[in-house]
Motif scaffolding. Structure first.
Motif, PDB file in Angstrom:
ATOM      1  N   LYS A 142       0.828  -1.196   0.000  1.00 34.20           N
ATOM      2  CA  LYS A 142       0.000   0.000   0.000  1.00 34.20           C
ATOM      3  C   LYS A 142       0.867   1.252   0.000  1.00 34.20           C
ATOM      4  CE  LYS A 142      -0.570   0.694   4.990  1.00 34.20           C
ATOM      5  NZ  LYS A 142      -1.531   1.001   6.068  1.00 34.20           N
ATOM      6  N   ALA A 143       0.249   2.351  -0.436  1.00 33.87           N
ATOM      7  CA  ALA A 143       0.899   3.668  -0.419  1.00 33.87           C
ATOM      8  C   ALA A 143      -0.196   4.719  -0.315  1.00 33.87           C
ATOM      9  CB  ALA A 143       1.723   3.880  -1.689  1.00 33.87           C
ATOM     10  N   LYS A 144       0.131   5.856   0.238  1.00 31.46           N
ATOM     11  CA  LYS A 144      -0.811   6.978   0.268  1.00 31.46           C
ATOM     12  C   LYS A 144      -0.672   7.761  -1.028  1.00 31.46           C
ATOM     13  CE  LYS A 144      -1.533   7.793   5.210  1.00 31.46           C
ATOM     14  NZ  LYS A 144      -1.022   6.497   5.644  1.00 31.46           N
ATOM     15  N   VAL A 145      -1.803   7.982  -1.711  1.00 32.69           N
ATOM     16  CA  VAL A 145      -1.796   8.718  -2.971  1.00 32.69           C
ATOM     17  C   VAL A 145      -2.972   9.694  -2.972  1.00 32.69           C
ATOM     18  CG1 VAL A 145      -0.803   6.703  -4.143  1.00 32.69           C
ATOM     19  CG2 VAL A 145      -3.270   7.124  -4.277  1.00 32.69           C
ATOM     20  N   PRO A 146      -2.919  10.749  -3.777  1.00 33.69           N
ATOM     21  CA  PRO A 146      -4.060  11.671  -3.896  1.00 33.69           C
ATOM     22  C   PRO A 146      -5.068  11.141  -4.901  1.00 33.69           C
ATOM     23  CG  PRO A 146      -2.236  12.477  -5.204  1.00 33.69           C
ATOM     24  CD  PRO A 146      -1.736  11.236  -4.518  1.00 33.69           C
ATOM     25  N   LEU A 147      -6.341  11.493  -4.720  1.00 29.91           N
ATOM     26  CA  LEU A 147      -7.348  11.173  -5.720  1.00 29.91           C
ATOM     27  C   LEU A 147      -7.127  12.020  -6.963  1.00 29.91           C
ATOM     28  CD1 LEU A 147     -10.713  10.899  -3.729  1.00 29.91           C
ATOM     29  CD2 LEU A 147      -9.482   9.058  -4.875  1.00 29.91           C
ATOM     30  N   VAL A 148      -7.272  11.401  -8.112  1.00 24.97           N
ATOM     31  CA  VAL A 148      -7.194  12.104  -9.399  1.00 24.97           C
ATOM     32  C   VAL A 148      -8.440  11.732 -10.177  1.00 24.97           C
ATOM     33  CG1 VAL A 148      -5.951  12.327 -11.572  1.00 24.97           C
ATOM     34  CG2 VAL A 148      -4.682  12.142  -9.417  1.00 24.97           C
ATOM     35  N   HIS A 149      -9.255  12.707 -10.551  1.00 22.81           N
ATOM     36  CA  HIS A 149     -10.534  12.438 -11.195  1.00 22.81           C
ATOM     37  C   HIS A 149     -10.420  12.273 -12.702  1.00 22.81           C
ATOM     38  CE1 HIS A 149     -12.696  14.438  -7.548  1.00 22.81           C
ATOM     39  NE2 HIS A 149     -12.310  13.212  -7.302  1.00 22.81           N
ATOM     40  N   GLU A 150      -9.405  12.847 -13.298  1.00 20.41           N
ATOM     41  CA  GLU A 150      -9.235  12.731 -14.739  1.00 20.41           C
ATOM     42  C   GLU A 150      -7.765  12.504 -15.064  1.00 20.41           C
ATOM     43  OE1 GLU A 150     -10.890  15.884 -17.028  1.00 20.41           O
ATOM     44  OE2 GLU A 150     -12.819  15.879 -15.985  1.00 20.41           O
ATOM     45  N   GLY A 151      -7.511  11.593 -16.004  1.00 18.19           N
ATOM     46  CA  GLY A 151      -6.144  11.334 -16.419  1.00 18.19           C
ATOM     47  C   GLY A 151      -5.424  10.360 -15.498  1.00 18.19           C
ATOM     48  N   VAL A 152      -4.154  10.188 -15.770  1.00 20.13           N
ATOM     49  CA  VAL A 152      -3.342   9.217 -15.046  1.00 20.13           C
ATOM     50  C   VAL A 152      -3.022   9.728 -13.648  1.00 20.13           C
ATOM     51  CG1 VAL A 152      -1.141   7.992 -15.030  1.00 20.13           C
ATOM     52  CG2 VAL A 152      -2.340   8.369 -17.191  1.00 20.13           C
ATOM     53  N   ASN A 153      -3.140   8.847 -12.670  1.00 23.01           N
ATOM     54  CA  ASN A 153      -2.727   9.156 -11.303  1.00 23.01           C
ATOM     55  C   ASN A 153      -1.253   8.792 -11.190  1.00 23.01           C
ATOM     56  OD1 ASN A 153      -2.179   9.065  -8.477  1.00 23.01           O
ATOM     57  ND2 ASN A 153      -4.352   8.802  -8.051  1.00 23.01           N
ATOM     58  N   ALA A 154      -0.385   9.789 -11.268  1.00 20.92           N
ATOM     59  CA  ALA A 154       1.050   9.540 -11.318  1.00 20.92           C
ATOM     60  C   ALA A 154       1.550   8.825 -10.071  1.00 20.92           C
ATOM     61  CB  ALA A 154       1.800  10.859 -11.508  1.00 20.92           C
ATOM     62  N   ALA A 155       1.013   9.190  -8.900  1.00 22.73           N
ATOM     63  CA  ALA A 155       1.460   8.560  -7.653  1.00 22.73           C
ATOM     64  C   ALA A 155       1.063   7.090  -7.617  1.00 22.73           C
ATOM     65  CB  ALA A 155       0.876   9.307  -6.455  1.00 22.73           C
ATOM     66  N   ALA A 156      -0.157   6.779  -8.061  1.00 26.18           N
ATOM     67  CA  ALA A 156      -0.598   5.383  -8.099  1.00 26.18           C
ATOM     68  C   ALA A 156       0.222   4.586  -9.104  1.00 26.18           C
ATOM     69  CB  ALA A 156      -2.080   5.309  -8.441  1.00 26.18           C
ATOM     70  N   ALA A 157       0.489   5.188 -10.275  1.00 23.52           N
ATOM     71  CA  ALA A 157       1.293   4.503 -11.291  1.00 23.52           C
ATOM     72  C   ALA A 157       2.700   4.226 -10.788  1.00 23.52           C
ATOM     73  CB  ALA A 157       1.333   5.339 -12.568  1.00 23.52           C
ATOM     74  N   ALA A 158       3.276   5.181 -10.055  1.00 21.56           N
ATOM     75  CA  ALA A 158       4.621   4.994  -9.512  1.00 21.56           C
ATOM     76  C   ALA A 158       4.638   3.868  -8.483  1.00 21.56           C
ATOM     77  CB  ALA A 158       5.114   6.296  -8.888  1.00 21.56           C
ATOM     78  N   HIS A 159       3.564   3.763  -7.697  1.00 19.28           N
ATOM     79  CA  HIS A 159       3.473   2.684  -6.708  1.00 19.28           C
ATOM     80  C   HIS A 159       3.451   1.326  -7.405  1.00 19.28           C
ATOM     81  CE1 HIS A 159       2.488   0.408  -3.203  1.00 19.28           C
ATOM     82  NE2 HIS A 159       1.243   0.150  -3.584  1.00 19.28           N
ATOM     83  N   VAL A 160       2.679   1.222  -8.491  1.00 16.93           N
ATOM     84  CA  VAL A 160       2.601  -0.042  -9.233  1.00 16.93           C
ATOM     85  C   VAL A 160       3.959  -0.381  -9.847  1.00 16.93           C
ATOM     86  CG1 VAL A 160       1.546  -1.203 -11.199  1.00 16.93           C
ATOM     87  CG2 VAL A 160       0.136   0.220  -9.690  1.00 16.93           C
ATOM     88  N   GLU A 161       4.584   0.606 -10.466  1.00 17.30           N
ATOM     89  CA  GLU A 161       5.870   0.369 -11.115  1.00 17.30           C
ATOM     90  C   GLU A 161       6.963   0.010 -10.115  1.00 17.30           C
ATOM     91  OE1 GLU A 161       6.636   3.875 -13.336  1.00 17.30           O
ATOM     92  OE2 GLU A 161       4.983   3.545 -14.750  1.00 17.30           O
ATOM     93  N   GLY A 162       6.784   0.444  -8.849  1.00 15.78           N
ATOM     94  CA  GLY A 162       7.797   0.176  -7.835  1.00 15.78           C
ATOM     95  C   GLY A 162       7.701  -1.199  -7.200  1.00 15.78           C
ATOM     96  N   LEU A 163       6.695  -1.993  -7.562  1.00 17.00           N
ATOM     97  CA  LEU A 163       6.559  -3.330  -6.988  1.00 17.00           C
ATOM     98  C   LEU A 163       7.664  -4.247  -7.512  1.00 17.00           C
ATOM     99  CD1 LEU A 163       2.699  -3.818  -7.304  1.00 17.00           C
ATOM    100  CD2 LEU A 163       3.986  -3.350  -5.211  1.00 17.00           C
ATOM    101  N   ASP A 164       8.297  -4.970  -6.624  1.00 16.51           N
ATOM    102  CA  ASP A 164       9.349  -5.890  -7.062  1.00 16.51           C
ATOM    103  C   ASP A 164       8.735  -7.206  -7.514  1.00 16.51           C
ATOM    104  OD1 ASP A 164       9.614  -7.921  -4.584  1.00 16.51           O
ATOM    105  OD2 ASP A 164       9.276  -5.887  -3.829  1.00 16.51           O
ATOM    106  N   GLU A 165       9.461  -7.925  -8.351  1.00 20.67           N
ATOM    107  CA  GLU A 165       8.973  -9.167  -8.927  1.00 20.67           C
ATOM    108  C   GLU A 165       8.646 -10.210  -7.875  1.00 20.67           C
ATOM    109  OE1 GLU A 165       7.579 -11.556 -11.875  1.00 20.67           O
ATOM    110  OE2 GLU A 165       8.231  -9.463 -12.031  1.00 20.67           O
ATOM    111  N   GLN A 166       9.446 -10.253  -6.814  1.00 22.98           N
ATOM    112  CA  GLN A 166       9.210 -11.223  -5.755  1.00 22.98           C
ATOM    113  C   GLN A 166       7.857 -10.994  -5.083  1.00 22.98           C
ATOM    114  OE1 GLN A 166      12.288 -11.289  -2.791  1.00 22.98           O
ATOM    115  NE2 GLN A 166      11.335 -12.933  -1.600  1.00 22.98           N
ATOM    116  N   ALA A 167       7.507  -9.728  -4.853  1.00 18.63           N
ATOM    117  CA  ALA A 167       6.229  -9.411  -4.234  1.00 18.63           C
ATOM    118  C   ALA A 167       5.069  -9.806  -5.144  1.00 18.63           C
ATOM    119  CB  ALA A 167       6.153  -7.926  -3.900  1.00 18.63           C
ATOM    120  N   ILE A 168       5.218  -9.563  -6.455  1.00 15.27           N
ATOM    121  CA  ILE A 168       4.161  -9.905  -7.402  1.00 15.27           C
ATOM    122  C   ILE A 168       3.952 -11.416  -7.452  1.00 15.27           C
ATOM    123  CG2 ILE A 168       3.508  -9.856  -9.840  1.00 15.27           C
ATOM    124  CD1 ILE A 168       4.976  -7.170 -10.050  1.00 15.27           C
ATOM    125  N   VAL A 169       5.037 -12.163  -7.488  1.00 13.56           N
ATOM    126  CA  VAL A 169       4.934 -13.627  -7.503  1.00 13.56           C
ATOM    127  C   VAL A 169       4.256 -14.119  -6.232  1.00 13.56           C
ATOM    128  CG1 VAL A 169       6.267 -15.774  -7.444  1.00 13.56           C
ATOM    129  CG2 VAL A 169       6.906 -13.934  -9.033  1.00 13.56           C
TER     130      VAL A 169
END
Length: 293
Positions: A142-169
């Protein structure tokens, strides 16, 4: 339901010069206080406390400019125990302190009295089903991110991209119940749904309540009722529109209210603007019969 919401706002207006019992306001609307706050925020585009403060300061601003009463008297009338607290609230709305406003005759901001009216926006049907679900656990990161009503949520996208492969598996190995696969969960930290409001944003899987975490975060979710909405369209705009329509159209038109809990999303990751299927899970409870009149 809109009639009851407007009755609640009428009552709120009569209480601006004293402490407001929000539980009473919600009862007039025939919903829970939690649901009233969430629904107001979604319909009005601002949290209920912000609207109340702006309305109070609109009325107080007229009193300040009139110059017929002391600033402390005005502060006390609108529920502020000190001139300092009143001055802070006044400045947060008008951008100027009450003393300076009285001396200079400054231009002040005005928050109009709000009411809700029917607008023809329901020409598109919404597909949903109601699911009774036993308690479960969301396991992931989990991570704290701001709500974004339109367009890409950069903070949420960064959280997803920061997940390591071991955690995903590890997450995929724990998945085993609906909604299936990797999902996201949004846990509001306040009743506000305005742009920029902070939420806990989870990326994980739904699994049994006793699942071992092992270096992952865990969110325990009690048993309850869920409204499940299927969606297809360009990512992320179609999904953001669905989220908006659930709160501004579906809830006012159906005998359900929100209840505390995470809002779950299962979607296929695609390029921005590409078509994708998504599924949105919103925790709900059956509303009273009076809420449907």
């Amino acid at each position: 339901m809109l009639e009851r919401l407007n009755q609640a706002l009428d009552h709120l207006e009569t209480c601006l010069d004293r402490e407001i019992d929000m539980a009473t306001v919600a009862r007039i609307a025939a919903v829970s206080e939690h649901h009233f706050r969430r629904l107001f925020s979604a319909l009005a585009g601002m949290p209920l406390p912000v609207y109340v403060r702006r309305r109070r300061m609109t009325l107080a601003g007229a009193e300040v400019l009139a110059g017929e009463r002391t600033l402390l008297d005005v502060a006390m009338q609108y529920g502020y125990g000190s001139g300092e607290a009143f001055a802070r609230a006044f400045r947060s709305v008008h951008g100027i302190g009450p003393g300076e406003a009285r001396l200079t005759g400054a231009v002040l901001m005005s928050q109009p009295r709000m009411s809700f009216r029917v607008v023809v926006e329901g020409s598109t049907t919404m597909r949903y089903r109601i699911v009774e679900k036993e308690s479960f656990r969301v396991v992931g990161r989990k991570a704290k991110v701001p709500l974004v009503h339109e367009g890409v949520n950069a903070a949420a996208a960064a959280h997803v991209e920061g997940l390591d492969e071991q955690a995903i598996v590890r997450m995929k190995g724990l998945a085993g119940m609906e909604p299936e696969g990797i999902l996201s969960a949004v846990v509001p930290l306040t009743d506000s749904r305005e742009e920029g409001a902070e939420v806990d944003y989870w990326v994980g899987v739904a699994t049994g309540p006793e699942a071992a975490v092992e270096e992952l975060d865990a969110l325990d979710v009690p048993a309850g009722t869920w409204a499940v909405f299927d969606n297809h369209g360009p990512y992320p705009s179609a999904l953001q529109e669905l989220w908006r329509d659930v709160f501004t159209q579906w809830f006012p038109s159906n005998p359900y209210a929100t209840r505390p809990g995470p809002e779950l999303l299962r979607t296929q990751p695609v390029e921005i603007g590409a078509e994708t299927d998504s599924q949105l899970w919103i925790p709900v409870e059956r509303g009273s019969a009076s809420a449907r009149t």
